[in-house]
Design a protein around this motif. Sequence first.
Motif, PDB file in Angstrom:
ATOM      1  N   ALA A 117       0.831  -1.197   0.000  1.00 29.95           N
ATOM      2  CA  ALA A 117       0.000   0.000   0.000  1.00 29.95           C
ATOM      3  C   ALA A 117       0.872   1.256   0.000  1.00 29.95           C
ATOM      4  O   ALA A 117       1.893   1.302   0.693  1.00 29.95           O
ATOM      5  N   PRO A 118       0.495   2.274  -0.774  1.00 34.40           N
ATOM      6  CA  PRO A 118       1.260   3.517  -0.751  1.00 34.40           C
ATOM      7  C   PRO A 118       1.055   4.243   0.569  1.00 34.40           C
ATOM      8  O   PRO A 118       0.038   4.083   1.245  1.00 34.40           O
ATOM      9  N   SER A 119       2.029   5.047   0.945  1.00 38.29           N
ATOM     10  CA  SER A 119       1.906   5.800   2.193  1.00 38.29           C
ATOM     11  C   SER A 119       0.879   6.914   2.075  1.00 38.29           C
ATOM     12  O   SER A 119       0.307   7.360   3.078  1.00 38.29           O
ATOM     13  N   SER A 120       0.635   7.370   0.847  1.00 39.21           N
ATOM     14  CA  SER A 120      -0.381   8.402   0.622  1.00 39.21           C
ATOM     15  C   SER A 120      -0.863   8.308  -0.808  1.00 39.21           C
ATOM     16  O   SER A 120      -0.222   7.683  -1.656  1.00 39.21           O
ATOM     17  N   ASP A 121      -1.979   8.902  -1.079  1.00 37.89           N
ATOM     18  CA  ASP A 121      -2.657   8.990  -2.386  1.00 37.89           C
ATOM     19  C   ASP A 121      -2.807   7.624  -3.059  1.00 37.89           C
ATOM     20  O   ASP A 121      -2.603   6.584  -2.445  1.00 37.89           O
TER      21      ASP A 121
END
Length: 323
Positions: A117-121
């Motif tokens: 999972a990306p840390s944001s967006d």
Amino acid sequence: MSAFTLSEPSPDLPLATIVGGADVPLDTLDPSQVGEHLRRYGALLVRGFATEVASFERFARTLCPISVFNESPDRETLSAETTVQTVNLGTDPFPLHPELSREPWRPDACLFACFAAPSSDGETTVCDGVGIVERLPAALVEQMKGRRLLYIQAAPPELLQHWLGTLTPDDTLLASPPASCPYWFRRVRGGIIRGFSRPLLHRPLFDDRICFGNFVLFARDYLHRPNFPCLDDGQPVPETWLGAIREAAATLTYAHRWQPGDVLVLDNSRFMHGRRAISDPRGRRIASYFGYLPFAPAQPEEGKDPFWRSRSFTPPTRERMRA
């Protein structure tokens, strides 16, 4: 069969959520129970299970034994059976769309699994097409009822060979393609085009209410194709109609922020999906599987006994379209 808890959709998380234990493999979920919840809710978040490529593929294949390959570019194949692919590996945001709705073999279900999972967006967006219609002005819905969309594209040689058995079909064959072929064909300016038609508004697989869910928003807002698909009179879908649809969808669209192990299961006849822009694609690893539900009712628009529902299918073209 694994134990799990089911949470109803809520304002904070408008998806029915199945939660399991971290040590429980994803593929131990009972597909009949998952199918029952999919029929009822149309969109499920499966969270907390031990999820990796092999267990995701086994889980997906028990729910949808027949798969369809997405030939869109910028994807990687993750499984030996070529049924599990990454989603598009680019960074662009994508408008809402049902998967492969630009072709006659639209799958019944979309499954997405998060391995990193990306840390944001990079959130995946989800929107209920039934809810869109319910929020449109009644007069506009009446205008849209009964209208159809025409999906007309060039017919490249490999497609002609696949469906017609020849690279150089004569006029008789173009006018009367085999019953197994989902397209009609025409000669235009020295070339050959193919086409098929679907309703602008339709009834999804497991709901009697009408629904908006097709390729129009993706084609107009991302591909910038103003007349693909077009209406049944050859005219573009009016921008006033699309503006009302976008406005209704904006009030309903949920942006899912991924956690590792998350799986989304969507009724592709009812729920559209898209994504927000991605700043760093290296931190985002999402897999996909598209297929047909054995308990889905017959779809008259697909014709009698469409072969893509009897065996896994790879389309004959690799068009430069992102869907």
